[in-house]
Design a protein around this motif. Sequence first.
Motif, PDB file in Angstrom:
ATOM      1  N   UNK A 177       0.837  -1.204   0.000  1.00 40.62           N
ATOM      2  CA  UNK A 177       0.000   0.000   0.000  1.00 40.62           C
ATOM      3  C   UNK A 177       0.877   1.260   0.000  1.00 40.62           C
ATOM      4  N   UNK A 178       1.446   1.580  -1.143  1.00 39.96           N
ATOM      5  CA  UNK A 178       2.377   2.711  -1.222  1.00 39.96           C
ATOM      6  C   UNK A 178       1.674   4.035  -0.952  1.00 39.96           C
ATOM      7  N   UNK A 179       0.402   4.161  -1.328  1.00 39.55           N
ATOM      8  CA  UNK A 179      -0.330   5.402  -1.065  1.00 39.55           C
ATOM      9  C   UNK A 179      -0.630   5.571   0.416  1.00 39.55           C
ATOM     10  N   UNK A 180      -0.573   4.494   1.154  1.00 34.52           N
ATOM     11  CA  UNK A 180      -0.758   4.530   2.607  1.00 34.52           C
ATOM     12  C   UNK A 180       0.557   4.797   3.315  1.00 34.52           C
ATOM     13  N   UNK A 181       1.592   4.056   2.953  1.00 34.60           N
ATOM     14  CA  UNK A 181       2.880   4.150   3.649  1.00 34.60           C
ATOM     15  C   UNK A 181       3.712   5.347   3.210  1.00 34.60           C
ATOM     16  N   UNK A 182       3.699   5.656   1.911  1.00 36.66           N
ATOM     17  CA  UNK A 182       4.559   6.720   1.369  1.00 36.66           C
ATOM     18  C   UNK A 182       3.806   7.561   0.336  1.00 36.66           C
ATOM     19  N   UNK A 183       2.777   8.296   0.752  1.00 34.68           N
ATOM     20  CA  UNK A 183       1.999   9.068  -0.223  1.00 34.68           C
ATOM     21  C   UNK A 183       2.799  10.180  -0.897  1.00 34.68           C
ATOM     22  N   UNK A 184       3.700  10.825  -0.159  1.00 34.92           N
ATOM     23  CA  UNK A 184       4.478  11.922  -0.748  1.00 34.92           C
ATOM     24  C   UNK A 184       5.380  11.417  -1.870  1.00 34.92           C
ATOM     25  N   UNK A 185       6.072  10.323  -1.628  1.00 33.13           N
ATOM     26  CA  UNK A 185       6.953   9.759  -2.646  1.00 33.13           C
ATOM     27  C   UNK A 185       6.141   9.266  -3.848  1.00 33.13           C
ATOM     28  N   UNK A 186       5.000   8.661  -3.586  1.00 30.53           N
ATOM     29  CA  UNK A 186       4.146   8.190  -4.673  1.00 30.53           C
ATOM     30  C   UNK A 186       3.675   9.353  -5.532  1.00 30.53           C
ATOM     31  N   UNK A 187       3.243  10.435  -4.906  1.00 31.82           N
ATOM     32  CA  UNK A 187       2.801  11.615  -5.645  1.00 31.82           C
ATOM     33  C   UNK A 187       3.946  12.208  -6.459  1.00 31.82           C
ATOM     34  N   UNK A 188       5.124  12.241  -5.878  1.00 30.67           N
ATOM     35  CA  UNK A 188       6.293  12.786  -6.574  1.00 30.67           C
ATOM     36  C   UNK A 188       6.587  11.990  -7.843  1.00 30.67           C
ATOM     37  N   UNK A 189       6.509  10.680  -7.769  1.00 35.34           N
ATOM     38  CA  UNK A 189       6.786   9.827  -8.923  1.00 35.34           C
ATOM     39  C   UNK A 189       5.748  10.057 -10.021  1.00 35.34           C
ATOM     40  N   UNK A 190       4.467  10.148  -9.649  1.00 35.90           N
ATOM     41  CA  UNK A 190       3.422  10.358 -10.650  1.00 35.90           C
ATOM     42  C   UNK A 190       3.594  11.716 -11.324  1.00 35.90           C
TER      43      UNK A 190
END
Length: 288
Positions: free
Chosen positions: A269-282
């Motif tokens: 659950x990357x959007x749960x554990x690391x939302x900032x990093x996930x948003x940065x990648x997108x």
Amino acid sequence: MTPELWRDDRLGTACEVRLPSGPVRFHDRGSGPALVFLHGYLVNANIWRKLVPLLADSFRCITPDLPLGSHAAPVNRDADLSPRGIARLVADLLRELDLRDVTLVGNDSGGAYAQVTAAAHPERIGGLVLSSCETPEDTWPPTPGGFGLLKATAATPLTYRALYQVLRVRRTWRWRNTYGWLAKYPIDAGTMNSYIRPVLTRRDIRFDGRKAIGSVSERYTRAAAARLTGLPVLLAWAEEDRVFPLARAERYAKTLGAELHRIDDSYTYVAEDQPERTAEIIRSWFGS
């Protein structure tokens, strides 16, 4: 509001549409290129509650509740909830909202449904973001963590209902074959109750969830993967994923000619554990 109906305000405006398969609730926030977020089994739109506010200034973020066991509105009794049926439901939602050039963002089994949707209904799809989900090398349900039991117990209503009774005890939420291998860090109780209360308390929701999980198979994702060549795809993968091994994602990225970005300090659950990093990648992928 009862626990199973609660959705985080950060997801945006709550909406509902009636599709051929039945009612589907979703949230809508932001403006710009459309991102449609597809969650996995036994979670709902709340899985995106931390990620959406990080993207809504640049994207229109649509977060539907799919009929996968944690939804609030049951679909029609005769609705097709096989992977092909869920793909049709997603395609019908895009058509109903008149969305075009959509990027599907899928996590866990939501990534599998995203692949099946893009392969079967490509007319409104502009790209895919797959984060820690089934690849052609994975079974569906995945084998690690004992998740194959989910499909096995869907054989009868009695065994399906019995399987989830342990979730009434909070300490079981961190077991590896519940949510412990999916989220590296504990999920707050309000969100967890929105996930588990429907399957524990509502027969109509259990009916949908059992149909959905009982019909999944890796043959759907393997067939879809063969038809995704040429579609822009981003893989955003948890470095420590215990369910969907990173090495398989690396091989899949090469097959698709896709970018792969690793996300540290996270499980599935990357959007749960690391939302900032996930948003940065997108954001970076769209910028490039």
